[in-house]
Design a protein around this motif. Structure first.
Motif, PDB file in Angstrom:
ATOM      1  N   ALA A  27     -36.808  27.936 -23.482  1.00 49.54           N
ATOM      2  CA  ALA A  27     -38.150  28.759 -23.757  1.00 49.54           C
ATOM      3  C   ALA A  27     -39.337  27.903 -24.199  1.00 49.54           C
ATOM      4  O   ALA A  27     -40.394  27.769 -23.943  1.00 49.54           O
ATOM      5  N   GLU A  28     -39.050  26.790 -25.093  1.00 51.14           N
ATOM      6  CA  GLU A  28     -39.837  26.089 -25.772  1.00 51.14           C
ATOM      7  C   GLU A  28     -40.106  24.956 -24.920  1.00 51.14           C
ATOM      8  O   GLU A  28     -41.404  24.469 -24.779  1.00 51.14           O
ATOM      9  N   LYS A  30     -40.508  25.353 -21.634  1.00 47.99           N
ATOM     10  CA  LYS A  30     -41.263  25.879 -20.551  1.00 47.99           C
ATOM     11  C   LYS A  30     -42.748  26.223 -21.190  1.00 47.99           C
ATOM     12  O   LYS A  30     -43.733  25.999 -20.506  1.00 47.99           O
ATOM     13  N   ALA A  31     -42.801  26.541 -22.709  1.00 49.42           N
ATOM     14  CA  ALA A  31     -44.017  26.589 -23.154  1.00 49.42           C
ATOM     15  C   ALA A  31     -44.923  25.337 -23.105  1.00 49.42           C
ATOM     16  O   ALA A  31     -45.976  25.368 -23.012  1.00 49.42           O
ATOM     17  N   LYS A  32     -44.127  24.543 -23.503  1.00 47.15           N
ATOM     18  CA  LYS A  32     -44.712  22.870 -23.708  1.00 47.15           C
ATOM     19  C   LYS A  32     -44.967  22.391 -22.202  1.00 47.15           C
ATOM     20  O   LYS A  32     -46.311  22.110 -22.305  1.00 47.15           O
ATOM     21  N   ALA A  35     -48.502  24.686 -21.312  1.00 40.43           N
ATOM     22  CA  ALA A  35     -49.570  24.015 -22.088  1.00 40.43           C
ATOM     23  C   ALA A  35     -49.983  22.727 -21.638  1.00 40.43           C
ATOM     24  O   ALA A  35     -51.104  22.561 -21.680  1.00 40.43           O
TER      25      ALA A  35
END
Length: 66
Positions: A27-28, A30-32, A35
């Motif tokens: 999840a981290e 994917k979020a990175k 962004a």
């Protein structure tokens, strides 16, 4: 010898912790990545079919359709 008796009782908890850690990392990432890419733009919108026109075999099989 106590570690051997304790292994089976804690195995499921350790597996759940590993899976939660793996999902959190994904999840981290994917979020990175999202962004970094920025907001998505939908420039390539598919054209909707006209409801008033009938769908013909030529329409479905024509390789040169626009």
């Amino acid at each position: 010898m106590g570690i051997h008796y304790d292994y089976k009782s804690t195995k499921s908890a350790k597996l759940m912790e590993k899976q939660a850690k793996r999902e959190r990392k994904l999840a981290e990432k994917k979020a990175k990545r999202l962004a970094k890419e920025g907001p998505k733009k939908d420039d390539n919108k598919d054209k909707a079919l006209d409801a008033s026109k009938p769908i013909t075999l030529d329409f479905l099989t024509n390789p040169n359709k626009e």
